[in-house]
Design a protein around this motif. Sequence first.
Motif, PDB file in Angstrom:
ATOM      1  N   THR A  59      37.957 -54.950 -13.948  1.00 20.19           N
ATOM      2  CA  THR A  59      37.221 -54.681 -15.705  1.00 20.19           C
ATOM      3  C   THR A  59      38.182 -54.953 -16.147  1.00 20.19           C
ATOM      4  OG1 THR A  59      35.364 -55.613 -14.542  1.00 20.19           O
ATOM      5  CG2 THR A  59      35.471 -53.731 -17.002  1.00 20.19           C
ATOM      6  N   MET A  60      39.029 -53.074 -15.878  1.00 21.09           N
ATOM      7  CA  MET A  60      39.628 -51.889 -16.634  1.00 21.09           C
ATOM      8  C   MET A  60      40.836 -52.765 -16.773  1.00 21.09           C
ATOM      9  SD  MET A  60      40.203 -48.444 -14.584  1.00 21.09           S
ATOM     10  CE  MET A  60      40.468 -49.446 -12.922  1.00 21.09           C
ATOM     11  N   ALA A  61      41.197 -53.953 -16.673  1.00 20.67           N
ATOM     12  CA  ALA A  61      42.168 -54.421 -17.012  1.00 20.67           C
ATOM     13  C   ALA A  61      42.480 -55.863 -17.832  1.00 20.67           C
ATOM     14  CB  ALA A  61      43.797 -54.860 -15.857  1.00 20.67           C
ATOM     15  N   ALA A  62      41.117 -56.216 -17.987  1.00 17.80           N
ATOM     16  CA  ALA A  62      40.852 -57.021 -18.830  1.00 17.80           C
ATOM     17  C   ALA A  62      41.400 -57.384 -19.817  1.00 17.80           C
ATOM     18  CB  ALA A  62      39.335 -57.499 -18.958  1.00 17.80           C
ATOM     19  N   ALA A  63      41.654 -58.496 -20.009  1.00 20.02           N
ATOM     20  CA  ALA A  63      42.842 -58.818 -21.754  1.00 20.02           C
ATOM     21  C   ALA A  63      40.445 -58.521 -22.267  1.00 20.02           C
ATOM     22  CB  ALA A  63      42.716 -60.017 -22.046  1.00 20.02           C
ATOM     23  N   GLY A  64      41.545 -58.421 -23.995  1.00 23.08           N
ATOM     24  CA  GLY A  64      40.947 -57.984 -25.161  1.00 23.08           C
ATOM     25  C   GLY A  64      40.119 -56.718 -24.880  1.00 23.08           C
ATOM     26  N   GLU A  65      38.487 -56.521 -25.326  1.00 27.48           N
ATOM     27  CA  GLU A  65      37.951 -55.512 -25.217  1.00 27.48           C
ATOM     28  C   GLU A  65      37.683 -55.247 -24.535  1.00 27.48           C
ATOM     29  OE1 GLU A  65      33.707 -53.841 -27.751  1.00 27.48           O
ATOM     30  OE2 GLU A  65      34.788 -55.638 -28.666  1.00 27.48           O
ATOM     31  N   LEU A  66      37.577 -53.545 -23.962  1.00 24.71           N
ATOM     32  CA  LEU A  66      37.214 -53.355 -22.510  1.00 24.71           C
ATOM     33  C   LEU A  66      35.319 -54.072 -22.549  1.00 24.71           C
ATOM     34  CD1 LEU A  66      37.543 -52.020 -20.053  1.00 24.71           C
ATOM     35  CD2 LEU A  66      36.342 -50.015 -21.295  1.00 24.71           C
ATOM     36  N   PRO A  67      35.059 -54.964 -21.349  1.00 20.33           N
ATOM     37  CA  PRO A  67      34.010 -54.913 -20.688  1.00 20.33           C
ATOM     38  C   PRO A  67      32.753 -54.189 -20.861  1.00 20.33           C
ATOM     39  CG  PRO A  67      35.445 -56.364 -20.141  1.00 20.33           C
ATOM     40  CD  PRO A  67      36.043 -55.560 -20.738  1.00 20.33           C
ATOM     41  N   PRO A  68      31.423 -54.147 -20.505  1.00 21.88           N
ATOM     42  CA  PRO A  68      30.837 -52.913 -20.370  1.00 21.88           C
ATOM     43  C   PRO A  68      31.484 -52.972 -18.698  1.00 21.88           C
ATOM     44  CG  PRO A  68      29.761 -54.686 -21.739  1.00 21.88           C
ATOM     45  CD  PRO A  68      30.751 -55.635 -21.221  1.00 21.88           C
ATOM     46  N   LEU A  69      30.361 -51.431 -18.462  1.00 21.94           N
ATOM     47  CA  LEU A  69      30.838 -50.891 -17.706  1.00 21.94           C
ATOM     48  C   LEU A  69      29.378 -50.369 -17.031  1.00 21.94           C
ATOM     49  CD1 LEU A  69      33.434 -48.302 -18.024  1.00 21.94           C
ATOM     50  CD2 LEU A  69      33.879 -51.018 -17.291  1.00 21.94           C
ATOM     51  N   ASP A  70      28.286 -50.803 -17.721  1.00 24.31           N
ATOM     52  CA  ASP A  70      27.408 -50.203 -16.958  1.00 24.31           C
ATOM     53  C   ASP A  70      26.595 -51.153 -15.635  1.00 24.31           C
ATOM     54  OD1 ASP A  70      27.099 -52.488 -18.332  1.00 24.31           O
ATOM     55  OD2 ASP A  70      24.864 -52.183 -19.019  1.00 24.31           O
ATOM     56  N   GLY A  71      27.086 -52.410 -15.285  1.00 23.40           N
ATOM     57  CA  GLY A  71      26.975 -52.774 -13.885  1.00 23.40           C
ATOM     58  C   GLY A  71      27.813 -52.288 -12.997  1.00 23.40           C
ATOM     59  N   LEU A  72      29.060 -51.294 -12.894  1.00 23.40           N
ATOM     60  CA  LEU A  72      30.182 -50.973 -12.197  1.00 23.40           C
ATOM     61  C   LEU A  72      29.353 -49.460 -11.829  1.00 23.40           C
ATOM     62  CD1 LEU A  72      32.985 -53.185 -13.318  1.00 23.40           C
ATOM     63  CD2 LEU A  72      31.521 -53.439 -10.967  1.00 23.40           C
TER      64      LEU A  72
END
Length: 235
Positions: A109-122
Motif C-alpha cells: 500500500t505504501m508503494a501503490a501508484a497514484g493517490e495513497l490508499p486508505p490505511l484504516d484497514g491496516l
Amino acid sequence: MTFVQLIECRTSRFDEMDRLMDDWVEQTKGKRTATHDLVGRDRSDASHFIEIVEFPSYADAMRNSNMPETDKIFREMVALCDEMPTFTDLDVVRDEQLCTANALRFFETMAAAGELPPLDGLLAEGYHDHDPANEQDTIGMDAMRREIGMWRAGFDFAFAVDDQIAQGDRVCNRWTWHGMHKGEFLGIAPTRRRVTMTGTTVFRFGEDGKIAEGWWQYDRLGLMAQLGALDALEN
C-alpha cells in the motif's frame, strides 16, 4: 499436509492440568513432533477448555501420541477432567497467516501508484511508529500518512519483503527497497537516480489484526550516499 488436533475438555482443576502439561513438555524435550500448541478457555463456560495442537503431518502426530510419556500424561489428564476429553483430527486445507499477510499489504500500500490508499484497514487509529531517523515518534494515522507522503513525493519505490518471522502479536520483516529519486527529499533536489537500501521492520498487531506499532531500522546513510548528499562532506 499439516495436521491439527483439537482436544476439548471440561475441568475445574485447570491450574493442576496446566502444571501437568509443563511436566509433559519437560519430559518429552527433544522428542515432541508438535510445532505449535495453543490452549483457549470458553468465554461462556469457564470450565470448558480447547487445546489446538499443530503437527507437520498426521504421521508426526501419531509418533507424538505413541510416546510412553504422552500415554502417561493423558491418563493423568483424564483424572483431572470432569468428563472424558474429546478429540477432533483435522487435515489443514487452508492456512492464512493474517498478520503476515497484513504486513505485506502495508508495504504494498505504501508503494501503490497514484493517490495513497486508505490505511484504516491496516493501521490502528493510534498507530505508534518508531523510526530512529526522526527526532520524534510518529503517532496516529494522519501523521503516518504525512510520513509516507514525504517518501512518496521524493521517490517512486517498491518493497521486496525477503523474510518474515511471526511470533505472538509481532511480525518481523526483512526487506529490500528500490526507488527512483523523482522529487525533493530532505532538501535534496531530484537526481533521477535509481537507489536501493535494505532494512528491517517489526510490527506489533492489535487484537483486531491491525498494525498498532512499528519499529524501523534501515540503511538511510547508504541511501544519502547514493543520492550524492555525502559528496560535499567527503571533499
